[in-house]
Enzyme design. Structure first.
Site, PDB file in Angstrom:
ATOM      1  N   HIS A 167       8.460 -23.003   1.623  1.00 57.64           N
ATOM      2  CA  HIS A 167       9.743 -23.243   0.945  1.00 57.64           C
ATOM      3  C   HIS A 167       9.713 -24.590   0.193  1.00 57.64           C
ATOM      4  O   HIS A 167      10.447 -25.526   0.555  1.00 57.64           O
ATOM      5  CB  HIS A 167      10.849 -23.220   2.012  1.00 57.64           C
ATOM      6  CG  HIS A 167      12.229 -22.993   1.474  1.00 57.64           C
ATOM      7  ND1 HIS A 167      12.890 -23.893   0.689  1.00 57.64           N
ATOM      8  CD2 HIS A 167      13.070 -21.944   1.624  1.00 57.64           C
ATOM      9  CE1 HIS A 167      14.085 -23.429   0.384  1.00 57.64           C
ATOM     10  NE2 HIS A 167      14.219 -22.248   0.925  1.00 57.64           N
ATOM     11  N   GLU A 274       8.975 -21.000  -4.316  1.00 58.47           N
ATOM     12  CA  GLU A 274       8.507 -20.717  -2.955  1.00 58.47           C
ATOM     13  C   GLU A 274       7.555 -19.526  -2.925  1.00 58.47           C
ATOM     14  O   GLU A 274       7.958 -18.390  -3.208  1.00 58.47           O
ATOM     15  CB  GLU A 274       9.722 -20.443  -2.071  1.00 58.47           C
ATOM     16  CG  GLU A 274      10.859 -21.445  -2.233  1.00 58.47           C
ATOM     17  CD  GLU A 274      12.191 -20.923  -1.748  1.00 58.47           C
ATOM     18  OE1 GLU A 274      12.213 -19.940  -0.971  1.00 58.47           O
ATOM     19  OE2 GLU A 274      13.233 -21.483  -2.148  1.00 58.47           O
TER      20      GLU A 274
HETATM   21  O1  TA6 Z   1      15.379 -20.535  -0.971  1.00 64.37           O
HETATM   22  C1  TA6 Z   1      15.852 -19.277  -0.704  1.00 64.37           C
HETATM   23  C2  TA6 Z   1      16.902 -19.306   0.394  1.00 64.37           C
HETATM   24  O2  TA6 Z   1      16.790 -18.154   1.174  1.00 64.37           O
HETATM   25  C3  TA6 Z   1      18.298 -19.418  -0.225  1.00 64.37           C
HETATM   26  O3  TA6 Z   1      18.977 -18.190  -0.116  1.00 64.37           O
HETATM   27  C4  TA6 Z   1      18.951 -20.537   0.589  1.00 64.37           C
HETATM   28  O4  TA6 Z   1      19.556 -20.003   1.747  1.00 64.37           O
HETATM   29  C5  TA6 Z   1      17.741 -21.398   0.915  1.00 64.37           C
HETATM   30  O5  TA6 Z   1      16.743 -20.454   1.269  1.00 64.37           O
HETATM   31  C6  TA6 Z   1      17.969 -22.471   1.938  1.00 64.37           C
HETATM   32  O6  TA6 Z   1      18.139 -21.932   3.213  1.00 64.37           O
HETATM   33  P1  TA6 Z   1      18.435 -22.954   4.426  1.00 64.37           P
HETATM   34  O7  TA6 Z   1      18.457 -22.111   5.661  1.00 64.37           O
HETATM   35  O8  TA6 Z   1      17.311 -23.963   4.421  1.00 64.37           O
HETATM   36  O9  TA6 Z   1      19.742 -23.620   4.090  1.00 64.37           O
END
Ligand code: TA6
Length: 298
Positions: A167, A274
């Site tokens: 991520h 990501e």
């Molecule tokens: O980056 C994709 C994602 O799934 C978004 O939908 C958003 O939720 C992000 O991850 C961040 O997630 P988090 O659980 O770190 O707040």
């Protein structure tokens, strides 16, 4: 190469100045600097770095589920993005699988290995996902870029399936000047539509002018570079191995609703690109191993 290891972090500096810092919590890379000391990753100034919450920035690791999967029995009970980013990994040391070492001051790269297995998980995670597994996460800092790869092994007697994703919060100066190529004419899931829709992207590069949350399956496949440019200059080029999806996320002004996202207008200085295997599930039979990774070049 200079490697320092405390009980919470591991950092490495190449003779030419490039550096990384990895939090053992989540094996989260929280800093990656180029030879000039320029930070390449976005890290919220309110990111929790004390192990109480997934890090808001750097490169958190998503395993064994991307997002939440309420209709997937085996992972439905897990928290968003699984347990990898909220568990304490072990530092396994400088990888012995590195190419032949030059003399210490000549090293042009360093590869650090981190491990996670059920013995590293808290009781809750083990109960929610009771499978025998082994992860080895390797981070290679080089003069031309950063490589992160994951080996997933089924150490159990029965098959299970997983999703995995890196991520990455890439740092940019001004999101309005950013353009992303390599995602053209590709199928993507737009998570901001209701219902969630799958559509095909145009033949032009992607620019970010509002909240964006998309899961692309780039038409060119993993070896075709996804390139982030800013003001016409290339900032990052990402190629993948065995990771067929690329998620693009920017919270835009919704950042203000995330207590650990600061400054609130920090969305202008980041773009999440990501690399992951998050469409469907990777199935591992007992004793089988899966490997995937990304190379982010500057
Ligand atoms: O980056 C994709 C994602 O799934 C978004 O939908 C958003 O939720 C992000 O991850 C961040 O997630 P988090 O659980 O770190 O707040």
């Amino acid at each position: 190469v200079n490697i320092t290891h405390s009980n919470s972090r591991v950092s490495a500096v190449l003779p030419t100045g490039e550096s990384i810092e990895v939090l053992l919590y989540g094996a989260t890379i929280i800093s990656w600097k180029d030879a000039a000391g320029q930070e390449k990753l976005f890290l919220s100034s309110k990111a929790q770095l004390d192990g109480t919450k997934a890090v808001r920035g750097g490169i958190p690791l998503v395993f064994p589920v991307f997002g939440t999967a309420p209709d997937h029995a085996a992972t439905a009970a897990l928290p968003q993005h699984g347990f990898a980013r909220i568990s304490r990994w072990e530092f396994l040391g400088r990888s012995t699988s590195e190419s032949a070492r030059t003399t210490d001051d000549g090293d042009s790269s360093v590869k650090l290995d981190f491990g996670l297995s059920p013995s590293n998980l808290d009781e809750e995670s083990r109960k929610k996902w009771p499978y025998a597994f082994g992860l080895i996460y390797s981070v290679t800092l080089g003069r031309e870029g950063l490589t992160t790869s994951m080996v997933v092994r089924n150490e159990g007697e029965s098959a299970w399936e997983f999703q995995v994703l890196m991520h990455s919060y890439l740092r940019v100066d001004d999101i309005s000047q950013v353009s992303i190529s390599g995602l053209e004419s590709s199928s993507y899931v737009d998570k901001l539509t209701t219902p969630i829709s799958t559509t095909t992207s145009p033949s032009s590069a992607l620019t970010i002018g509002s909240k964006t949350d998309r899961v692309y399956t780039p038409a060119g496949g993993p070896s075709a570079p996804v390139v982030v440019t800013e003001g016409g200059a290339k900032k990052f080029s990402l190629v993948r191995d065995n990771l067929n999806e690329v998620v693009v996320w920017n919270p835009w002004t919704d950042a203000v609703s995330m207590s650990d996202f600061a400054p609130a207008d920090g969305y202008k200085n980041m773009i999440c690109v990501e690399a992951g295997a998050v469409k469907g599930w990777q199935k591992l039979e007992a004793g089988e191993t899966w490997e995937g990774g990304q190379i982010i070049s500057l």
